[in-house]
Design a protein around this motif. Structure first.
Motif, PDB file in Angstrom:
ATOM      1  N   ARG A 166       5.716  -7.588   2.133  1.00  0.00           N
ATOM      2  CA  ARG A 166       7.018  -6.800   2.162  1.00  0.00           C
ATOM      3  C   ARG A 166       7.251  -6.363   0.599  1.00  0.00           C
ATOM      4  N   CYS A 167       6.318  -5.842  -0.106  1.00  0.00           N
ATOM      5  CA  CYS A 167       6.383  -5.381  -1.510  1.00  0.00           C
ATOM      6  C   CYS A 167       6.966  -4.081  -1.416  1.00  0.00           C
ATOM      7  N   GLY A 168       6.954  -3.128  -0.206  1.00  0.00           N
ATOM      8  CA  GLY A 168       7.605  -2.102  -0.508  1.00  0.00           C
ATOM      9  C   GLY A 168       6.594  -0.874  -0.981  1.00  0.00           C
ATOM     10  N   LYS A 169       5.519  -1.247  -1.410  1.00  0.00           N
ATOM     11  CA  LYS A 169       4.763  -0.238  -1.996  1.00  0.00           C
ATOM     12  C   LYS A 169       4.461   0.951  -0.990  1.00  0.00           C
ATOM     13  N   ASP A 174       7.409   3.154  -0.931  1.00  0.00           N
ATOM     14  CA  ASP A 174       7.428   3.983  -1.968  1.00  0.00           C
ATOM     15  C   ASP A 174       6.583   5.256  -1.947  1.00  0.00           C
ATOM     16  N   GLN A 180       6.354  -0.693   6.187  1.00  0.00           N
ATOM     17  CA  GLN A 180       6.172  -2.201   6.747  1.00  0.00           C
ATOM     18  C   GLN A 180       7.022  -2.642   7.512  1.00  0.00           C
ATOM     19  N   VAL A 199      -2.287   2.052  -0.538  1.00  0.00           N
ATOM     20  CA  VAL A 199      -1.599   1.301  -1.685  1.00  0.00           C
ATOM     21  C   VAL A 199      -1.314  -0.188  -1.314  1.00  0.00           C
ATOM     22  N   CYS A 200      -1.575  -0.329  -0.026  1.00  0.00           N
ATOM     23  CA  CYS A 200      -1.159  -1.832   0.329  1.00  0.00           C
ATOM     24  C   CYS A 200      -1.911  -2.820  -0.470  1.00  0.00           C
ATOM     25  N   PRO A 201      -1.404  -3.745  -1.081  1.00  0.00           N
ATOM     26  CA  PRO A 201      -2.079  -4.950  -1.809  1.00  0.00           C
ATOM     27  C   PRO A 201      -2.633  -5.983  -0.651  1.00  0.00           C
TER      28      PRO A 201
END
Ligand code: SF4
Ligand code: SF4
Lengths: 530, 356
Positions: free
Chosen positions: A385-388, A391, A400, A431-433
Motif C-alpha cells: 500500500r505504498c501508493g507509488k 502517484d 492498489q 513502479v510497484c515495489p
C-alpha cells in the motif's frame, strides 16, 4: 474555446496530466538508418480482423488471382474496415492462422502467395481538388481504402470521422507524441514525409469543416518538430500549430494528449468528439493522403524493429501481412541476446510466442528484448500500500485498491473504483515495489466482468425465452379454460331459460335436476360399457 | 524460436520492497548513532535482540506454513519493525520483555493477519502498547542521557543489566535513570509549577531534554533523506508536524506559563521518529494523498490530546494505532477525482440545479 487567438496562448501554456513516467527512451537505436523497404516475403498472411470492431468478410476464395490494391475483404457493419491485397499473387487459402493477439489466439486470415510482379489493380482516380470535394466523397474514399488508426489501436478512421461529423467539433488533434520507448516509426515518418502528413491534415480539416488543428509532438523529436513546422509554413493552414509537449509517458494516450495541449478532460465514458475534438495519428494522415491523392489503399506501413535482440535496429516500410520473421531478417536477424518478442511498445505491447505472425495495420513496432532490457518479472509480493502506483497513474485511479478488489474478485467494488477508466498504460506495474503485475489483474477483472455480463445477457435471454414460453403455455391453457367456461356458461344460460318456466316451484325443479343427473349418469355408464 | 509470454509492461521494474526497506534502515542510522551516543549501549543491544527475535520468529512461522522463508525475510520488513520497536523502548528493558514484545508484533500483529501488506496495525507500535500495558514500570524507566549521570554503564554492564536485571557493583537504578522531559513537564505542571521554573532543573537543552532533542534532529535528517529518495511522501509527516505545531502554538500563545514552547512537543518523546518512520508505514496508513494529510493531521492532534489529558505521557503509539483503524474509512472518502469525471459531476449538478 472558439476565440481566434487562443491558439498561441496554448503554445505558451502547456497543461499537465497526473502522474506519468520518465522512461529510458531507447529511440536512437532505430534512428541510425533511413526507412528501408522490407521487401517481398514468400507469403503474406492478412488477418480479416486488424481493427477494432467487426472482422471484414473475405470476398475472394482460395485459388483466386489478385492484383495489388484489390479489395480482398469487405467491411462488415458500421465499425469495420475492408482489407486489400498488398501485392499481386494467388490466394492460397483462407484459414485460421496465428496473429498478434493478447491471448495468442489465432484468427481467420487470407494467405497470399506473391507472384513477384507487384502489379497494381486499376486504382480509383486521384481526388486532386480535395479542398473542394464533398465530405461524403472523401469519407467514402477513406472508408474504401481500409484506413484505420495507425498508432496502435486501429480504430476504423471513417467511423471516427463520421461520429465527429455528427458532433460539434472545433479542433483536430494530431498525435505525433510517440511516447513509448523504442518506437520511432512516427518520428521518422514526420522527418521524411512531413508534407504528406500535412496534406492529410488539410484533407481531414476540410472533411470535418474545421480550421483549428493542434499537432502534439514530444520534445525529444526536434527534427520531426522542425520538419512539421516547415511543412505547415508552405501551406495555407493558418490555424494549425505544432505543440512541443514534454517527454513523459503516456503523453501519446489520446486522453492524456488532449489534456496536455488543451487542459480539457474527455468525459470518462465519452469520446474526444464529445468535447469537440477528434484525434488522429500522424501515420493515419499520411495514409489518408495516399488514399485521396494516389488512390492507394492501406496495404503497407512503417514499423520499427528494435531492441538488443535485433542486429540492426531500424524502421522498415513493410507490406501488411508480412511475417514478423521476415521483418526481423530484414533488420539483420536476431542477436543471441534476444529473449522476449514484443509486438508494439514495451509498455503496452503484447508478448509474442514466436515470429510466425503477420504485421497488421496497427503494428507500429516489433521488439526483441534482451534479458537486460526485460528481465523475467520477479515473483510478486503482497501489496504494501505504498501508493507509488497511484502517484504515477495518469487517470488518477487507485491501482492498489483496484488490485485488492480484483484479487478478491469483488467485481462490484472494483468498478466502484473505476476499473473501466484504466487505459492499461502500465505505469503502475512499472513502479510497484512488490512487483505485482497490476495491469494483468485489471485486464483479468475486465474480461471477467465482460464475461459475466455476457452470461447475464444470455441468462436474461434464456430467462426471457423461458418466460415467454411459460406465458404462451399459460395463455393457451387460459384460452382453453375460458373456452370451456364459455361453453358451460352457454349451456347454463340455456338451462336457466328452461328452469325459469317452473321457477314458481323450486322443489320440483330440484327434483327434476336430480333425476336428470341420474339419467345422465346412467347414460354415461351405458356409453362406457359399449 | 519460442519466446516466453508475459503480460505488459515488459520493461524493468523500478522499485523493490527490499530496496525501499533498506533505505528506511539506512535513514535510521543517524538517529541510531545519536541514540547510542546519548543513551549508551543499551540502544544497540535492544536493536540486536529485537532483530534476531523478529527474523527468527518470522522464519519459524513461515516454515510452519510450509513456505519458503527466504524471500519473505529478504524484504527486510521484519528488521525494520524490530529496529523501530527497539528504538521506542527504554534501552535497559529486560531482554525477555523485548523478546515478548517482538514476538507479539511479528507473530500476532503481522503474520497471523497474513504477513506484510495484510496487517491493519503497525506491528512495532502494537508491540509497544502491548508491553506498556503489561509492564508499565519497566516500560517507563528511561535511563538519563549519559552527559547527566556520573556513572556510565559500559557495554558489559549494559549487557548485564539487560540480561540479568542485576545492577553491577556501584551502579543503581537511581543513578542511571531519570524521568523523561515529557514526564517531568507533565508532573511538574500538575504540581502547579511554571514553565520557566521547570526549565531551571538540570537536563534541559534548548527546546527539550538534552540528548533527546539531538536524537530527534537526526531522525528528522533521516526522514528528509527518505523524502529525497521518494521512499515516503511529505503528506503524513508534514501534516502531523503542522497539526501539532498549530495546536501547541495556540495554547502556548494563550498561556505561555503553563504550556511548553511548540517545538518541545515536536522534538519530544517519539514524535519525530513517529512522524517520519512510524506513521508513514504504508501498510497501515492511509493510501490516498488527501487521506494521508488527514491521517497525519489526526495523529498529530491525537498525540497532543493524549499528552495533555490522557493517562500516558507519550502517545505516538496510541495515536498511530487509533488512526490505523480509521485508515480504510479515510481512504474510502478521499478517493481522487478520476480523469474525465469532473465534467460529469458538474453536469449532474447542473441537471439537479436545473430541476430545482
Ligand atoms: S505500488 Fe504496488 S505495493 Fe505499492 S500500493 Fe501500488 S500495488 Fe501496492
Ligand atoms: S494501467 Fe491503469 S491503473 Fe495502471 S497506471 Fe495505467 S491507467 Fe492507471
Amino acid at each position: 474555446m472558439s476565440s481566434q487567438d487562443d491558439l498561441d496562448k496554448l503554445l505558451t501554456k502547456l497543461h499537465n496530466f497526473h502522474g506519468g513516467l520518465h522512461l529510458p527512451e531507447h529511440k536512437q537505436e532505430s534512428l541510425q538508418h533511413p526507412i528501408a523497404d522490407a521487401g517481398l516475403p514468400q507469403q503474406l498472411v492478412i488477418p480479416l480482423r486488424q481493427h477494432i470492431g467487426r472482422a471484414a468478410k473475405a470476398t475472394v476464395k482460395a485459388g483466386d488471382k489478385v492484383l495489388k490494391g484489390e479489395r480482398i475483404a469487405e467491411a462488415e457493419g458500421a465499425i469495420s474496415a475492408p482489407v486489400h491485397a498488398p501485392t499481386s499473387g494467388t490466394v492460397k487459402a483462407i484459414e485460421v492462422h496465428a496473429i498478434p493477439h493478447p491471448a495468442a489466439l489465432p484468427d481467420t486470415c487470407i494467405v497470399i502467395e506473391p507472384d513477384g510482379n507487384d502489379q497494381w489493380t486499376e486504382k480509383p482516380a486521384a481526388i486532386l481538388d480535395y479542398l473542394s470535394a464533398s465530405p461524403d466523397i472523401l469519407l467514402q474514399r477513406i472508408h474504401n481504402s481500409g484506413i484505420v488508426g495507425m498508432g496502435g489501436a486501429a480504430f476504423p478512421s471513417h467511423a471516427k470521422l463520421l461520429y465527429g461529423l455528427k458532433r460539434n467539433l472545433h479542433t483536430l488533434i494530431i498525435n505525433g507524441a510517440e511516447c513509448e520507448p523504442y518506437i520511432t516509426c512516427d518520428d521518422i515518418l514526420m522527418q521524411e514525409r512531413a508534407d504528406d502528413i500535412v496534406t492529410g491534415i488539410e484533407i481531414i480539416l476540410h472533411l470535418l469543416g474545421l480550421e483549428r488543428c493542434l499537432i502534439g509532438i514530444e520534445d525529444n523529436k526536434p527534427d520531426a518538430i522542425a520538419a512539421m513546422q516547415q511543412a505547415i509554413k508552405v501551406t495555407s493552414l493558418k490555424r494549425t500549430r505544432v505543440i512541443e509537449i514534454p517527454t513523459i509517458y503516456p503523453s501519446g494516450g489520446e486522453k492524456q494528449l488532449i489534456q496536455l495541449m488543451t487542459g480539457e478532460e474527455v468525459p470518462s465514458d465519452g469520446l474526444p468528439a464529445d468535447i469537440g475534438m477528434v484525434c488522429h495519428n500522424v501515420g493515419t494522415m499520411a495514409a489518408v493522403r495516399d488514399a485521396v491523392l494516389d488512390g492507394r489503399p492501406l496495404i503497407s506501413r512503417i514499423v520499427t524493429i528494435s531492441g538488443e535482440g535485433i542486429s540492426e535496429p531500424r524502421n522498415l516500410h513493410a507490406l501488411i501481412g508480412t511475417p514478423i520473421s521476415h521483418l526481423i531478417q530484414a533488420a539483420g536477424g536476431y542477436t543471441d541476446k534476444a529473449r522476449q518478442l514484443v509486438y508494439g511498445g514495451p509498455m503496452m505491447g503484447i508478448s509474442l510466442p514466436d515470429d510466425q505472425v503477420p504485421l497488421t495495420k496497427g503494428g507500429n513496432c516489433v521488439l526483441a528484448l534482451s534479458e537486460n532490457e526485460a528481465p523475467d518479472p520477479e515473483k510478486a509480493r503482497a501489496c504494501i500500500r505504498c501508493g507509488k502506483c497511484a502517484d504515477v497513474c495518469p487517470v488518477k485511479l487507485l491501482p492498489q485498491q483496484l488490485y485488492w478488489y480484483s484479487h478478491a474478485k469483488d467485481f462490484d467494488k472494483v468498478q466502484d473504483y473505476n476499473l473501466f477508466d484504466c487505459i492499461e498504460c502500465g505505469c503502475c506495474t512499472h513502479v510497484c515495489p512488490s512487483n505485482i503485475q497490476l495491469v494483468h489483474y485489471f485486464r483479468f477483472a475486465k474480461t471477467e466482468i465482460w464475461k459475466q455480463e455476457e452470461e447475464k445477457r444470455k441468462a436474461d435471454h434464456a430467462r426471457r425465452r423461458h418466460e415467454a414460453r411459460t406465458a404462451r403455455l399459460e395463455r393457451i391453457a387460459a384460452e382453453r379454460k375460458s373456452r370451456l367456461r364459455k361453453k358451460k356458461e352457454d349451456l347454463e344460460q340455456k338451462k336457466p331459460a328452461a328452469g325459469k318456466a317452473d321457477a314458481g316451484d323450486p322443489k320440483k325443479a330440484a327434483i327434476e335436476a336430480a333425476m336428470k343427473r341420474v339419467a345422465d349418469k346412467k347414460k354415461a355408464a351405458q356409453e362406457k360399457q359399449q | 524460436m519460442r519466446f516466453p509470454l508475459y503480460s505488459s509492461p515488459h520493461g524493468i521494474q523500478e522499485n523493490h520492497v527490499t530496496r525501499l526497506m533498506a533505505q528506511v534502515l539506512l535513514a535510521l542510522v543517524p538517529g541510531i548513532i545519536a541514540s547510542w551516543w546519548f543513551f549508551g549501549w543499551g540502544v544497540l543491544i535492544q536493536i540486536a535482540i529485537a532483530t534476531l527475535t523478529a527474523v527468527g520468529a518470522e522464519i519459524a512461522i513461515i516454515r510452519m506454513r510450509k513456505r519458503d522463508a527466504l524471500p519473505v525475510i529478504k524484504d527486510l520488513s521484519a528488521v525494520v519493525t524490530a529496529v523501530l520497536f527497539a528504538l521506542a523502548i527504554p534501552p535497559f528493558l529486560p531482554w525477555w520483555m523485548t523478546v515478548a514484545g517482538v514476538l507479539f508484533g511479528i507473530i500476532i500483529v503481522k503474520q497471523l493477519y497474513g504477513g506484510l501488506g495484510y496487517n491493519p496495525f503497525n506491528p512495532a507500535m502494537a508491540a509497544y502498547v502491548f508491553l506498556l500495558i503489561s509492564f508499565p514500570v519497566e516500560m517507563t524507566r528511561w535511563n538519563a542521557p549519559l552527559e547527566l549521570v556520573t556513572a556510565d554503564p559500559g557495554l558489559l554492564a549494559s549487557l548485564s543489566i539487560i540480561f540479568t536485571s542485576v545492577m553491577p557493583e556501584g551502579l543503581s537504578w537511581d543513578a542511571i535513570t531519570m524521568a523523561t522531559p515529557l514526564d517531568e513537564m507533565r508532573t511538574r505542571l500538575e504540581m502547579g509549577e511554571m514553565i520557566y521554573e521547570i526549565r531551571e532543573i538540570p537536563g534541559w537543552g534548548d527546546f527539550g531534554g538534552i540528548g533527546r532533542e539531538q536524537v530527534a534532529f537526526w531522525f528528522m535528517v533521516g526522514g528528509i533523506f527518505m523524502l529525497w529518495r521518494k521512499v515516503i511522501s511529505w503528506h503524513i509527516p508534514l501534516s502531523m508536524i503542522a497539526a501539532m505545531f498549530i495546536l501547541s502554538s495556540a495554547t502556548w500563545l494563550a498561556e505561555p506559563d503553563v504550556n511548553p514552547v511548540p517545538v518541545f512537543h515536536i522534538i519530544g518523546g517519539g514524535f519525530m521518529l513517529g512522524a517520519f518512520f512510524i506513521a508513514t508505514d504504508p501498510v497501515s496508513a492511509a493510501t490516498t494523498k488527501k487521506g494521508q494529510i488527514i491521517y497525519g493531521a489526526l495523529i498529530g492532534i491525537l498525540i497532543y490530546i493524549i499528552r495533555n489529558w490522557g493517562g500516558y505521557p507519550d502517545a505516538v503509539a496510541f495515536a498511530v494505532l487509533l488512526m490505523n483503524m480509521a485508515a480504510p474509512t479515510i481512504d474510502y472518502y478521499t478517493q481522487p477525482k478520476v480523469y474525465g469525471q469532473a465534467e460529469e459531476e458538474d453536469e449532474q449538478k447542473k441537471v439537479t440545479s436545473d430541476e430545482n
